[in-house]
Design a protein around this motif. Structure first.
Motif, PDB file in Angstrom:
ATOM      1  N   GLU A 173       0.818  -1.212   0.000  1.00 25.28           N
ATOM      2  CA  GLU A 173       0.000   0.000   0.000  1.00 25.28           C
ATOM      3  C   GLU A 173       0.854   1.265   0.000  1.00 25.28           C
ATOM      4  OE1 GLU A 173      -2.393  -3.357   1.273  1.00 25.28           O
ATOM      5  OE2 GLU A 173      -0.490  -2.558   2.063  1.00 25.28           O
ATOM      6  N   ARG A 174       2.007   1.217   0.657  1.00 26.05           N
ATOM      7  CA  ARG A 174       2.823   2.423   0.810  1.00 26.05           C
ATOM      8  C   ARG A 174       3.350   2.943  -0.537  1.00 26.05           C
ATOM      9  NH1 ARG A 174       8.204   0.352   4.086  1.00 26.05           N
ATOM     10  NH2 ARG A 174       9.171   2.308   3.423  1.00 26.05           N
ATOM     11  N   LEU A 175       3.391   2.083  -1.554  1.00 32.27           N
ATOM     12  CA  LEU A 175       3.898   2.500  -2.860  1.00 32.27           C
ATOM     13  C   LEU A 175       3.054   3.625  -3.451  1.00 32.27           C
ATOM     14  CD1 LEU A 175       5.875   1.986  -5.261  1.00 32.27           C
ATOM     15  CD2 LEU A 175       4.164   0.385  -6.146  1.00 32.27           C
ATOM     16  N   ASN A 176       1.753   3.599  -3.188  1.00 34.69           N
ATOM     17  CA  ASN A 176       0.840   4.532  -3.842  1.00 34.69           C
ATOM     18  C   ASN A 176       0.293   5.601  -2.906  1.00 34.69           C
ATOM     19  OD1 ASN A 176       0.918   3.105  -6.413  1.00 34.69           O
ATOM     20  ND2 ASN A 176      -0.275   1.505  -5.384  1.00 34.69           N
ATOM     21  N   VAL A 177       0.858   5.699  -1.703  1.00 39.57           N
ATOM     22  CA  VAL A 177       0.417   6.704  -0.743  1.00 39.57           C
ATOM     23  C   VAL A 177       1.476   7.800  -0.656  1.00 39.57           C
ATOM     24  CG1 VAL A 177      -0.170   7.159   1.666  1.00 39.57           C
ATOM     25  CG2 VAL A 177      -0.930   5.028   0.581  1.00 39.57           C
ATOM     26  N   ALA A 178       1.058   9.038  -0.783  1.00 41.57           N
ATOM     27  CA  ALA A 178       2.007  10.160  -0.705  1.00 41.57           C
ATOM     28  C   ALA A 178       2.583  10.247   0.706  1.00 41.57           C
ATOM     29  CB  ALA A 178       1.308  11.459  -1.072  1.00 41.57           C
ATOM     30  N   ASP A 203       8.542  18.262   1.892  1.00 43.10           N
ATOM     31  CA  ASP A 203       9.876  18.875   1.976  1.00 43.10           C
ATOM     32  C   ASP A 203      10.470  19.157   0.607  1.00 43.10           C
ATOM     33  OD1 ASP A 203       9.762  18.748   4.719  1.00 43.10           O
ATOM     34  OD2 ASP A 203      10.749  16.794   4.830  1.00 43.10           O
ATOM     35  N   VAL A 204       9.904  18.556  -0.441  1.00 41.40           N
ATOM     36  CA  VAL A 204      10.381  18.772  -1.800  1.00 41.40           C
ATOM     37  C   VAL A 204       9.705  20.012  -2.357  1.00 41.40           C
ATOM     38  CG1 VAL A 204      10.647  17.765  -4.105  1.00 41.40           C
ATOM     39  CG2 VAL A 204      10.644  16.279  -2.092  1.00 41.40           C
ATOM     40  N   HIS A 205      10.478  20.900  -2.964  1.00 41.63           N
ATOM     41  CA  HIS A 205       9.905  22.128  -3.511  1.00 41.63           C
ATOM     42  C   HIS A 205       8.807  21.803  -4.533  1.00 41.63           C
ATOM     43  CE1 HIS A 205       9.651  26.282  -4.761  1.00 41.63           C
ATOM     44  NE2 HIS A 205       9.801  25.921  -6.027  1.00 41.63           N
ATOM     45  N   GLY A 206       7.618  22.255  -4.256  1.00 42.96           N
ATOM     46  CA  GLY A 206       6.484  21.994  -5.138  1.00 42.96           C
ATOM     47  C   GLY A 206       5.865  20.622  -4.963  1.00 42.96           C
ATOM     48  N   GLY A 207       6.344  19.835  -4.005  1.00 42.59           N
ATOM     49  CA  GLY A 207       5.838  18.478  -3.810  1.00 42.59           C
ATOM     50  C   GLY A 207       4.487  18.462  -3.111  1.00 42.59           C
ATOM     51  N   SER A 208       3.631  17.531  -3.541  1.00 38.69           N
ATOM     52  CA  SER A 208       2.307  17.396  -2.932  1.00 38.69           C
ATOM     53  C   SER A 208       1.740  16.031  -3.273  1.00 38.69           C
ATOM     54  CB  SER A 208       1.356  18.485  -3.441  1.00 38.69           C
ATOM     55  OG  SER A 208       1.136  18.324  -4.834  1.00 38.69           O
ATOM     56  N   ALA A 209       0.695  15.648  -2.589  1.00 39.63           N
ATOM     57  CA  ALA A 209       0.040  14.362  -2.863  1.00 39.63           C
ATOM     58  C   ALA A 209      -0.535  14.342  -4.268  1.00 39.63           C
ATOM     59  CB  ALA A 209      -1.048  14.113  -1.815  1.00 39.63           C
ATOM     60  N   SER A 210      -1.131  15.452  -4.686  1.00 39.74           N
ATOM     61  CA  SER A 210      -1.697  15.502  -6.038  1.00 39.74           C
ATOM     62  C   SER A 210      -0.592  15.459  -7.089  1.00 39.74           C
ATOM     63  CB  SER A 210      -2.533  16.771  -6.207  1.00 39.74           C
ATOM     64  OG  SER A 210      -1.741  17.931  -5.999  1.00 39.74           O
ATOM     65  N   GLY A 211       0.548  16.065  -6.763  1.00 39.26           N
ATOM     66  CA  GLY A 211       1.679  16.020  -7.685  1.00 39.26           C
ATOM     67  C   GLY A 211       2.218  14.614  -7.857  1.00 39.26           C
ATOM     68  N   LEU A 212       2.268  13.839  -6.750  1.00 38.46           N
ATOM     69  CA  LEU A 212       2.718  12.453  -6.836  1.00 38.46           C
ATOM     70  C   LEU A 212       1.753  11.622  -7.667  1.00 38.46           C
ATOM     71  CD1 LEU A 212       4.703  10.232  -5.897  1.00 38.46           C
ATOM     72  CD2 LEU A 212       3.193   9.866  -3.937  1.00 38.46           C
ATOM     73  N   LYS A 213       0.463  11.840  -7.467  1.00 43.42           N
ATOM     74  CA  LYS A 213      -0.538  11.092  -8.232  1.00 43.42           C
ATOM     75  C   LYS A 213      -0.415  11.398  -9.725  1.00 43.42           C
ATOM     76  CE  LYS A 213      -5.522  10.171  -8.425  1.00 43.42           C
ATOM     77  NZ  LYS A 213      -6.855  10.512  -7.836  1.00 43.42           N
ATOM     78  N   HIS A 214      -0.200  12.657 -10.037  1.00 41.34           N
ATOM     79  CA  HIS A 214      -0.036  13.048 -11.442  1.00 41.34           C
ATOM     80  C   HIS A 214       1.235  12.437 -12.019  1.00 41.34           C
ATOM     81  CE1 HIS A 214       1.461  15.728 -14.672  1.00 41.34           C
ATOM     82  NE2 HIS A 214       0.185  15.751 -15.028  1.00 41.34           N
ATOM     83  N   ASP A 215       2.305  12.433 -11.223  1.00 40.14           N
ATOM     84  CA  ASP A 215       3.576  11.864 -11.690  1.00 40.14           C
ATOM     85  C   ASP A 215       3.441  10.371 -11.965  1.00 40.14           C
ATOM     86  OD1 ASP A 215       6.599  12.442 -11.985  1.00 40.14           O
ATOM     87  OD2 ASP A 215       6.585  10.707 -10.640  1.00 40.14           O
ATOM     88  N   ASP A 216       2.760   9.658 -11.089  1.00 42.68           N
ATOM     89  CA  ASP A 216       2.554   8.222 -11.287  1.00 42.68           C
ATOM     90  C   ASP A 216       1.736   7.947 -12.553  1.00 42.68           C
ATOM     91  OD1 ASP A 216       4.038   7.454  -9.144  1.00 42.68           O
ATOM     92  OD2 ASP A 216       2.349   7.000  -7.828  1.00 42.68           O
ATOM     93  N   GLY A 217       0.707   8.754 -12.764  1.00 40.35           N
ATOM     94  CA  GLY A 217      -0.091   8.576 -13.974  1.00 40.35           C
ATOM     95  C   GLY A 217       0.713   8.826 -15.232  1.00 40.35           C
ATOM     96  N   LYS A 218       1.557   9.835 -15.180  1.00 38.31           N
ATOM     97  CA  LYS A 218       2.421  10.145 -16.321  1.00 38.31           C
ATOM     98  C   LYS A 218       3.347   8.972 -16.630  1.00 38.31           C
ATOM     99  CE  LYS A 218       6.050  12.586 -15.508  1.00 38.31           C
ATOM    100  NZ  LYS A 218       6.929  13.717 -15.140  1.00 38.31           N
TER     101      LYS A 218
END
Length: 603
Positions: free
Chosen positions: A408-413, A419-434
């Motif tokens: 489960e931890r693979l897909n949870v922000a 701490d990453v500049h511009g990092g967010s849960a929605s950004g991770l989800k978008h990155d994974d989809g890309k």
């Protein structure tokens, strides 16, 4: 003046000043007039140029705005056969230049630019394409890693055995004579968290031939094997030849190239690291890289000293003293004894803030708490610090037990994405989809991806590990590399249950030649070409890529012609492909390294 007559000199001086002032004003006005004429003419010229450019762009919208970089064709020569196992930054030929204190000569010492080789490293005589996973875990071709010394020295401990033209790995070890599977079974009895997905990432210091890490793969635990370069054993090369994650490294005077609170578990099976020496500074590095709630496992001296001391060429009193010192140091670093049975002892890093508060309150406590000036994630040529990295509220939320279990931890922000500049849960989800879309396209242009033809994979400049996450169901593992000059996103990679390292691609990577089946890079030259010369990066890629291995280069069209020219000079066969959206500014180059042998060899 004394005579009462007024002097005429003040009048003359005043007149002269007025004349100079008028002249100066006139000169400034004339200069301003000339400047105005010049500037207006210049504006007219610039306006004409802009108009011409704009008109041209409108008339020809398909014409590229930037001309791709071009370089002359080149053909790189062969290196001598003595370079077949060359590791530039851990080269035994350079060891004498560096000190022996704490074995610091085994750390990274890269050659300067003027000493870099511009040649292609040949494989050993008789080299064959590696045996495919999962058979490679049990055997490899002798000619691919032709080390007789380790066979003679360790075959009695069942590390490996040479039979015909192969090395076989029976799964033995110094501390697990009944086999590595039995050893890990005992460990799981002591650490139930290894069975339910709580423990996902591990590091094995002094890894032997990585049998421990190889066994954990079947149990859902991804272990990174760590060992220094040496003249005889080639532990990391054996691990990678088997298809098990590994990297060259040593705990000496510098931090390991990993972020703080990264691994769920660290393991040492008679790894010969002097844990209690130098004020326990090596233990402090283990403390830094193990996440709160994580485990440190030790088997071998001084554990079980009352039964084992006779075989260690020491006395029971010395081993008892060493064990007590070890326990005292671990307690002072907020480790608690978790379990012990026979030769295996387990400590757990506390996630309770109160222990770290006690260290801060004790004025003369050793080791002290690290102050705020010491960045816990700084780990690229950063000296070891004799202090304890304390918990922060955000790190505590990343402790083992607080983060979701695998998978489960693979897909949870994770919490640390903030701490990453511009990092967010929605950004991770978008990155994974890309990356899911990209990997789906990659498998079309490179059908070998996702099959047993590719096992060891490196993502040369990842952000969140999206490429690796999209391949998680395939029979591969991915080394996620985060540039030491980019935003620090490697903690997020580890929090997701993946592994990786910091690296600067202006230097050689910490591995042997011929250790990866696939290298993937995404806009690396766009990001780093101002620092790192493209030629040397590509030559380094050729060094670590296996013969018949693949490269996927996703890059700006500006660099594509130059990359293709250099690749041809390295004997790669390449073809250019469109991206999944067929954008004009970006292309994909798919290359394969040819298997060739030195002209001085018989094969």
């Amino acid at each position: 003046m004394k005579s009462g007559k007024q002097s005429s000199q003040p009048e003359k001086g005043t007149s002269r000043i007025l004349s100079l002032t008028v002249l100066f004003i006139a000169f400034c006005g004339f200069s301003f007039y000339l400047g105005g004429i010049f500037c207006s003419e210049r504006d007219k010229i610039e306006a004409k140029d802009v108009t011409r450019t704009t008109t041209k762009a409108v008339a020809s919208p398909k014409e590229p705005t930037v001309t791709p970089i071009q370089i002359k064709s080149v053909s790189f020569p062969e290196c001598g056969s003595e370079f077949q196992d060359y590791t530039p930054c851990t080269d035994p030929k350079r060891w004498k230049k560096y000190g022996v204190h704490r074995l610091s000569f085994l750390e990274r010492h890269c050659p300067p630019v003027y000493e870099k080789n511009e040649c292609l490293i040949p494989p050993p005589d008789g080299y064959k394409p590696p045996i495919r996973w999962p058979k490679s875990r049990e055997q490899c071709w002798y000619r691919n890693v032709p080390y007789d010394w380790i066979n003679k020295q360790k075959s009695n401990q069942h590390w490996l055995q040479k039979e015909g033209d192969k090395f076989h790995f029976p799964g033995g070890g110094t501390m697990f004579p009944r086999g590595v599977s039995h050893y890990v079974d005992l460990m799981q009895d002591l650490i139930p968290e290894m069975k339910d997905g709580t423990v996902r990432t591990a590091i094995d210091t002094g890894c032997g031939v990585a049998s421990w890490g190889g066994d954990l793969l079947d149990r859902g635990i991804l272990s990174l094997s760590l060992a220094p370069r040496d003249n005889h054993e080639a532990q990391v090369q054996f691990a990678l030849e088997r298809g098990i994650p590994a990297i060259l490294g040593i705990i000496s005077t510098q931090r390991l190239p990993f972020p703080s609170n990264a691994f769920d578990m660290a393991h040492c099976s008679r790894c010969l690291i002097p844990w209690t020496e130098f004020g326990g500074i090596y233990l402090l590095e283990i403390h830094r890289i193990v996440r709160p709630g994580g485990f440190w496992v030790l088997s071998g001296p001084p554990v079980n000293y009352n039964r084992r001391w006779r075989g260690w060429n020491t006395t029971m009193e010395d081993q008892k003293s060493d064990y007590n010192k070890l326990q005292s140091l671990l307690t002072s670093m907020c480790f608690k004894k978790y379990a012990q049975k026979d030769d295996i002892a387990v400590w757990q890093k506390l996630s309770d803030k109160s222990c770290y508060d006690k260290i801060e309150k004790k004025m003369e406590a050793y080791p002290p708490k690290c102050d705020d000036s010491i960045e816990p994630d700084s780990a690229w040529y950063t000296p070891l610090r004799p202090c304890v990295v304390a918990l922060t509220p955000k790190v505590k939320k990343s402790s083992l037990g607080s983060i979701p279990k695998w998978p489960e931890r693979l897909n949870v922000a994770p919490e640390r994405i903030g701490d990453v500049h511009g990092g967010s849960a929605s950004g991770l989800k978008h990155d994974d989809g890309k990356w899911k879309n990209r990997v789906k396209h990659y498998k079309k242009v490179l059908p070998a991806l996702g099959t047993d033809k590719i096992r060891n994979v490196m993502d040369m400049n990842t952000v969140y590990g999206g490429f690796a996450a999209s391949l998680i169901a395939d029979p591969i593992w991915v080394m996620n590399v985060v540039s030491s000059y980019s935003a620090n996103s490697l903690p997020v990679v580890f929090d997701r249950g993946l592994i990786g390292t910091y690296h600067d691609w202006c230097e050689a990577f910490s591995t042997y030649p011929r250790t990866y089946d696939l290298l993937h890079l995404d806009s690396l030259f766009t990001l780093e070409s101002h620092r790192c010369e493209m030629k040397y990066v590509l030559l380094e890629m050729d060094r670590i890529l296996r013969p018949s291995g693949y490269v996927i280069i996703r890059e700006s069209s500006y660099f594509m012609d130059a990359i293709t020219t250099l690749a041809k000079g390295m004997r790669w066969s390449c073809r250019r492909e469109e991206t999944e959206y067929a954008v004009k500014s970006e292309k994909i180059l798919v290359c394969q390294k040819k298997l060739w042998f030195s002209s001085n060899q018989t094969s």
